[in-house]
Design a protein around this motif. Sequence first.
Motif, PDB file in Angstrom:
ATOM      1  N   ALA A   1      71.870   5.721  74.790  1.00  0.00           N
ATOM      2  CA  ALA A   1      70.747   6.395  75.433  1.00  0.00           C
ATOM      3  C   ALA A   1      69.463   5.964  74.730  1.00  0.00           C
ATOM      4  N   ALA A   2      68.457   5.621  75.504  1.00  0.00           N
ATOM      5  CA  ALA A   2      67.179   5.223  74.930  1.00  0.00           C
ATOM      6  C   ALA A   2      66.520   6.433  74.284  1.00  0.00           C
ATOM      7  N   ARG A   3      66.046   6.216  73.084  1.00  0.00           N
ATOM      8  CA  ARG A   3      65.373   7.300  72.382  1.00  0.00           C
ATOM      9  C   ARG A   3      63.886   6.987  72.329  1.00  0.00           C
ATOM     10  N   PRO A   4      63.046   7.993  72.466  1.00  0.00           N
ATOM     11  CA  PRO A   4      61.607   7.745  72.401  1.00  0.00           C
ATOM     12  C   PRO A   4      61.204   7.265  71.003  1.00  0.00           C
ATOM     13  N   VAL A   5      60.178   6.434  70.964  1.00  0.00           N
ATOM     14  CA  VAL A   5      59.664   5.907  69.706  1.00  0.00           C
ATOM     15  C   VAL A   5      58.336   6.574  69.427  1.00  0.00           C
ATOM     16  N   SER A   6      58.173   6.974  68.213  1.00  0.00           N
ATOM     17  CA  SER A   6      56.922   7.604  67.824  1.00  0.00           C
ATOM     18  C   SER A   6      55.775   6.598  67.942  1.00  0.00           C
ATOM     19  N   PRO A   7      54.643   6.997  68.532  1.00  0.00           N
ATOM     20  CA  PRO A   7      53.510   6.070  68.647  1.00  0.00           C
ATOM     21  C   PRO A   7      53.047   5.520  67.295  1.00  0.00           C
ATOM     22  N   SER A   8      53.262   6.261  66.217  1.00  0.00           N
ATOM     23  CA  SER A   8      52.831   5.781  64.902  1.00  0.00           C
ATOM     24  C   SER A   8      53.657   4.575  64.434  1.00  0.00           C
ATOM     25  N   LEU A   9      54.818   4.340  65.070  1.00  0.00           N
ATOM     26  CA  LEU A   9      55.656   3.198  64.695  1.00  0.00           C
ATOM     27  C   LEU A   9      55.342   1.944  65.504  1.00  0.00           C
ATOM     28  N   ILE A  10      54.486   2.078  66.511  1.00  0.00           N
ATOM     29  CA  ILE A  10      54.153   0.940  67.362  1.00  0.00           C
ATOM     30  C   ILE A  10      52.875   0.303  66.822  1.00  0.00           C
ATOM     31  N   HIS A  11      52.981  -0.954  66.426  1.00  0.00           N
ATOM     32  CA  HIS A  11      51.836  -1.624  65.803  1.00  0.00           C
ATOM     33  C   HIS A  11      51.365  -2.848  66.571  1.00  0.00           C
ATOM     34  N   GLY A  12      51.864  -3.088  67.758  1.00  0.00           N
ATOM     35  CA  GLY A  12      51.438  -4.241  68.526  1.00  0.00           C
ATOM     36  C   GLY A  12      52.401  -5.404  68.392  1.00  0.00           C
ATOM     37  N   VAL A  13      51.992  -6.517  68.915  1.00  0.00           N
ATOM     38  CA  VAL A  13      52.840  -7.701  68.961  1.00  0.00           C
ATOM     39  C   VAL A  13      52.121  -8.842  68.273  1.00  0.00           C
ATOM     40  N   SER A  14      52.853  -9.577  67.442  1.00  0.00           N
ATOM     41  CA  SER A  14      52.291 -10.769  66.806  1.00  0.00           C
ATOM     42  C   SER A  14      52.839 -11.990  67.508  1.00  0.00           C
ATOM     43  N   VAL A  15      51.956 -12.898  67.894  1.00  0.00           N
ATOM     44  CA  VAL A  15      52.364 -14.125  68.572  1.00  0.00           C
ATOM     45  C   VAL A  15      51.901 -15.306  67.729  1.00  0.00           C
ATOM     46  N   PRO A  16      52.828 -16.201  67.356  1.00  0.00           N
ATOM     47  CA  PRO A  16      52.419 -17.371  66.586  1.00  0.00           C
ATOM     48  C   PRO A  16      51.422 -18.211  67.389  1.00  0.00           C
ATOM     49  N   PRO A  17      50.462 -18.841  66.712  1.00  0.00           N
ATOM     50  CA  PRO A  17      49.449 -19.643  67.420  1.00  0.00           C
ATOM     51  C   PRO A  17      50.053 -20.719  68.327  1.00  0.00           C
ATOM     52  N   SER A  18      51.157 -21.342  67.904  1.00  0.00           N
ATOM     53  CA  SER A  18      51.755 -22.384  68.747  1.00  0.00           C
ATOM     54  C   SER A  18      52.285 -21.796  70.052  1.00  0.00           C
ATOM     55  N   SER A  19      52.847 -20.596  70.007  1.00  0.00           N
ATOM     56  CA  SER A  19      53.335 -19.948  71.229  1.00  0.00           C
ATOM     57  C   SER A  19      52.177 -19.519  72.112  1.00  0.00           C
ATOM     58  N   ALA A  20      51.106 -19.050  71.493  1.00  0.00           N
ATOM     59  CA  ALA A  20      49.946 -18.631  72.272  1.00  0.00           C
ATOM     60  C   ALA A  20      49.347 -19.821  73.012  1.00  0.00           C
ATOM     61  N   ARG A  21      49.278 -20.991  72.342  1.00  0.00           N
ATOM     62  CA  ARG A  21      48.747 -22.186  73.006  1.00  0.00           C
ATOM     63  C   ARG A  21      49.659 -22.620  74.148  1.00  0.00           C
ATOM     64  N   LEU A  22      50.973 -22.525  73.926  1.00  0.00           N
ATOM     65  CA  LEU A  22      51.930 -22.895  74.973  1.00  0.00           C
ATOM     66  C   LEU A  22      51.729 -22.004  76.195  1.00  0.00           C
ATOM     67  N   LEU A  23      51.639 -20.707  75.998  1.00  0.00           N
ATOM     68  CA  LEU A  23      51.465 -19.782  77.116  1.00  0.00           C
ATOM     69  C   LEU A  23      50.104 -19.961  77.778  1.00  0.00           C
ATOM     70  N   ASP A  24      49.085 -20.260  76.985  1.00  0.00           N
ATOM     71  CA  ASP A  24      47.765 -20.459  77.548  1.00  0.00           C
ATOM     72  C   ASP A  24      47.730 -21.697  78.448  1.00  0.00           C
ATOM     73  N   GLY A  25      48.550 -22.683  78.136  1.00  0.00           N
ATOM     74  CA  GLY A  25      48.581 -23.909  78.922  1.00  0.00           C
ATOM     75  C   GLY A  25      49.405 -23.802  80.187  1.00  0.00           C
ATOM     76  N   MET A  26      50.175 -22.728  80.337  1.00  0.00           N
ATOM     77  CA  MET A  26      51.026 -22.566  81.532  1.00  0.00           C
ATOM     78  C   MET A  26      50.193 -22.040  82.688  1.00  0.00           C
ATOM     79  N   SER A  27      50.595 -22.381  83.898  1.00  0.00           N
ATOM     80  CA  SER A  27      49.874 -21.876  85.063  1.00  0.00           C
ATOM     81  C   SER A  27      50.199 -20.404  85.268  1.00  0.00           C
TER      82      SER A  27
END
Length: 69
Positions: A39-65
Amino acid sequence: MTNLKVHAPTQADFDGDLASLRGDCARMAPRWTAPDRDAARPVSPSLIHGVSVPPSSARLLDGMSEYGD
């Protein structure tokens, strides 16, 4: 113990249709196992800190249509 079974790779059909895709999935499905469903359990908002994306992945995604181009 070592698993000595060797499966010959099959060619991917990149220009195929939905039936081809379903056939590929059906051949792969026996090798995959689904985890036990918990069963999915709720996560406390204080535990959510965002997502880190490596620069190489960000460039790859930016280049996609964009979807639907």
